[in-house]
Scaffold this active site. Structure first.
Site, short mmCIF file in Angstrom:
data_model
loop_
_atom_site.label_atom_id
_atom_site.label_comp_id
_atom_site.label_asym_id
_atom_site.label_seq_id
_atom_site.Cartn_x
_atom_site.Cartn_y
_atom_site.Cartn_z
N GLU A 194 -4.96 4.38 5.88
CA GLU A 194 -4.40 4.15 4.52
C GLU A 194 -4.85 5.06 3.31
OE1 GLU A 194 -4.80 1.48 0.71
OE2 GLU A 194 -6.57 2.47 1.92
N SER A 216 -10.56 0.21 3.12
CA SER A 216 -9.88 -0.04 4.36
C SER A 216 -9.22 1.55 4.97
CB SER A 216 -8.54 -0.96 4.05
OG SER A 216 -9.00 -2.07 3.71
N ARG A 227 0.83 -1.20 0.00
CA ARG A 227 -0.04 -0.08 -0.11
C ARG A 227 0.89 1.39 -0.02
NH1 ARG A 227 -3.43 -3.46 -0.82
NH2 ARG A 227 -5.54 -3.25 -0.19
N1 EPU Z 1 -11.14 -9.61 10.22
C1 EPU Z 1 -11.87 -9.62 11.27
N2 EPU Z 1 -12.84 -8.58 11.63
C2 EPU Z 1 -13.10 -7.74 10.80
C3 EPU Z 1 -12.22 -7.64 9.68
C4 EPU Z 1 -11.41 -8.66 9.45
O1 EPU Z 1 -11.76 -10.77 12.14
O2 EPU Z 1 -14.04 -6.84 11.25
C5 EPU Z 1 -10.18 -10.68 9.85
C6 EPU Z 1 -10.78 -11.44 8.71
O3 EPU Z 1 -11.55 -12.57 9.24
C7 EPU Z 1 -9.57 -12.02 7.98
C8 EPU Z 1 -8.52 -10.84 8.21
O4 EPU Z 1 -9.19 -10.15 9.29
O5 EPU Z 1 -9.07 -13.22 8.60
C9 EPU Z 1 -8.48 -9.94 6.94
O6 EPU Z 1 -9.51 -9.38 6.69
P1 EPU Z 1 -9.87 -9.39 5.06
O7 EPU Z 1 -9.52 -10.51 4.20
O8 EPU Z 1 -11.27 -8.79 4.75
O9 EPU Z 1 -8.87 -8.27 4.59
P2 EPU Z 1 -8.05 -6.98 5.41
O10 EPU Z 1 -6.81 -7.21 5.67
O11 EPU Z 1 -9.01 -6.44 6.43
C10 EPU Z 1 -7.09 -6.19 3.03
C11 EPU Z 1 -7.14 -5.00 2.19
C12 EPU Z 1 -8.25 -4.76 1.46
C13 EPU Z 1 -8.63 -6.07 0.55
C14 EPU Z 1 -8.82 -7.47 1.43
C15 EPU Z 1 -8.63 -8.63 0.67
C16 EPU Z 1 -5.51 -3.66 3.55
C17 EPU Z 1 -5.40 -2.39 4.01
N3 EPU Z 1 -6.75 -3.78 3.07
O12 EPU Z 1 -8.22 -6.10 3.97
O13 EPU Z 1 -8.15 -3.84 0.39
O14 EPU Z 1 -9.85 -5.90 -0.12
O15 EPU Z 1 -7.34 -7.17 2.16
O16 EPU Z 1 -7.66 -8.79 0.04
O17 EPU Z 1 -4.67 -4.39 3.24
C18 EPU Z 1 -8.51 -1.42 0.47
O18 EPU Z 1 -7.37 -1.26 0.39
O19 EPU Z 1 -9.16 -0.29 0.51
C19 EPU Z 1 -9.14 -2.71 0.58
C20 EPU Z 1 -10.61 -2.89 0.69
#
Ligand code: EPU
Length: 343
Positions: free
Chosen positions: A332, A236, A162
Site C-alpha cells: 500500500e 497498512s 487507495r
Molecule cells: N483482521 C484480522 N486480523 C488482523 C487484522 C484484521 O482478522 O490481524 C480482520 C478484522 O478483525 C476485520 C477485518 O480484518 O474483520 C478488517 O480489519 P480492520 O477493520 O482493522 O481494517 P483493515 O481492512 O485491516 C483498513 C485500512 C486501514 C483503516 C481500516 C479501518 C486498508 C489497506 N487499510 O484496514 O487504513 O484504518 O481499514 O477502516 O484499506 C492505512 O491505510 O494505512 C490504514 C491503516
C-alpha cells in the site's frame, strides 16, 4: 522566502517507517510561489509530505521536495455546505479537529490518520467506512508537464480504493498545492463499519455526537494500530485485495469466516489482515522488521530494521498468502526508489 537546499540529507526521520536513507538534495517548500525559485536540475524529483506512506528502501539519488505548504480558508457555499481550502502541507489530523471545532462535518471517521493533507488524494485515504472521495471537491496542483498550476475536479483525480492518477498513470506529473473539501453544516454520522458499530454499541452510543464519533474512532485506532512515534510503521502495508465476485465466491466458500465487503460494482474486497493473521504471522519478525502484534496488515520497524529485512519479510508474507489463497498482495505505501517486483 529564499529556498534552502540541504545536500546529502538524512531522510530517516522524514519517513515514519524510519529506514536509514539519504537524499542528494532536500528542499522545503512552504508556499507555491517558491516553485518559481527552484534551481533547474536534471535530478529525479520526489515529493514528500508527512512521510507516513513512503518507505525508503535505498538512498534517493535526486531531489526531494518537502511539501510544507500551509493555509486554511473556509468558504461558505450555502446553508448546508462550506468549502474548505487547505494547504497540502497541513497535518491531516489537525485539519479534522479544526473542521470539527468549526461545526463542519464529514471527516470524523478520518481522524488520527497520519500524514499531510496533500497526501490524502494521492492514495484516497479512507477509514471506518469513509474515503476522501466522499468529501473531495477539487485539488490544485503544479503540473510539471504543462509547467502551470491546474485545478483538478474530483473526477479528474480518478480516485479509487487507495489509488488515484497521482499514484498510478501520472505518478511524477503533479505537485499537489492545496485540497478543497466540501463539508456539511449538518452532522450525519456514518457508523455502519463493523468494528465502529460494535464499539459504539458497547458504549451505548446509537446516535453519537461528532466528538463522540471521533473519540470512538481514535480509541479504535489507538487500540489496533501502532503509534509511529513509538513504533515506526507506515500504516497498512498491503492493500486489501479486490476481486471480481466470481473469483471471490469460491474463496469465501472455502474460508467462510474471511471478512469481506461488496464494493457495489460487482467486486468484493477481502481482508488481507485476516489472511495474514490466519497464517500465524502476527508478531513474526525477520531481524527488526516485523508484523505488528495486534494487527497483521501493519509491518513495523522494531528499531534497526534494514531494507533487506523488510523485503525478506514482505516476500515471505506474499508467498505464504499466494500459496494459501492464490492472491497476490500489493504493497500500500510507496516503496522507493524505483518500481519493486516483490514476488
Ligand atoms: N483482521 C484480522 N486480523 C488482523 C487484522 C484484521 O482478522 O490481524 C480482520 C478484522 O478483525 C476485520 C477485518 O480484518 O474483520 C478488517 O480489519 P480492520 O477493520 O482493522 O481494517 P483493515 O481492512 O485491516 C483498513 C485500512 C486501514 C483503516 C481500516 C479501518 C486498508 C489497506 N487499510 O484496514 O487504513 O484504518 O481499514 O477502516 O484499506 C492505512 O491505510 O494505512 C490504514 C491503516
Amino acid at each position: 522566502m529564499a529556498l534552502a537546499i540541504r545536500h546529502d540529507a538524512d531522510l530517516s526521520a522524514l519517513s515514519t517507517f524510519r529506514l536509514p536513507a539519504r537524499a542528494r538534495e532536500l528542499i522545503e517548500l512552504t508556499a507555491p510561489e517558491q516553485l518559481a525559485d527552484l534551481p533547474d536540475s536534471d535530478l529525479p524529483v520526489l515529493i514528500l509530505g508527512g512521510g507516513s506512506n513512503t518507505v525508503f528502501l535505498d538512498d534517493w539519488p535526486g531531489r526531494i521536495l518537502l511539501n510544507r505548504i500551509a493555509g486554511l480558508h473556509v468558504e461558505r457555499l450555502d446553508a448546508d455546505h462550506s468549502l474548505v481550502h487547505v494547504g497540502a502541507g497541513e497535518s491531516w489530523h489537525q485539519l479534522v479537529l479544526r473542521c470539527m471545532s468549526q461545526g463542519l462535518h464529514g471527516l470524523e471517521n478520518l481522524v488520527l490518520i497520519p500524514g499531510s493533507v496533500g497526501a490524502a488524494p494521492i492514495q484516497n485515504i479512507g477509514a471506518y467506512g469513509i474515503e476522501l472521495s466522499d468529501v473531495l471537491e477539487a485539488v490544485t496542483a503544479w503540473d510539471w508537464q504543462r509547467r502551470e498550476t491546474v485545478a483538478l475536479s474530483t473526477a479528474d483525480c480518478r480516485l479509487s480504493y487507495r489509488d488515484s492518477r497521482f499514484k498510478s498513470s501520472d505518478h511524477d506529473r503533479f505537485l499537489i498545492l492545496s485540497v478543497c473539501l466540501r463539508l456539511s453544516h449538518h452532522f450525519e454520522p456514518k457508523i455502519g463499519y463493523d468494528s465502529l458499530a460494535a464499539e459504539l454499541g458497547k458504549r451505548h452510543l446509537a446516535s453519537p455526537s461528532p466528538r463522540q464519533l471521533a473519540a470512538t474512532v481514535m480509541r479504535l485506532r489507538r487500540h489496533r494500530l501502532p503509534d509511529p512515534a513509538r513504533l515506526p510503521n507506515a500504516g497498512s502495508f498491503f492493500k486489501n485485495p479486490v476481486l471480481p465476485r466470481e473469483l471471490a465466491e469460491p474463496l469465501l466458500e472455502e474460508f467462510p469466516r474471511m471478512p469481506h465487503w461488496p464494493m457495489g460494482d460487482g467486486r468484493v474486497k477481502l481482508a488481507a489482515g485476516w489472511m495474514i493473521e490466519r497464517l500465524g504471522f502476527r508478531g513474526y519478525r525477520i531481524g527488526d522488521a516485523g508484523v505488528y502484534q495486534h494487527h497483521a496488515l501493519v509491518l513495523v520497524n522494531h528499531g534497526q530494521a534494514t531494507p533487506g529485512q523488510l523485503l525478506d519479510l514482505v516476500e515471505h508474507i506474499c508467498k505464504a498468502v499466494d500459496d494459501e489463497y492464490g492472491i497476490a498482495l500489493e504493497p500500500e505505501p510507496c516503496l522507493t526508489p524505483g518500481p519493486l517486483l516483490i514476488y
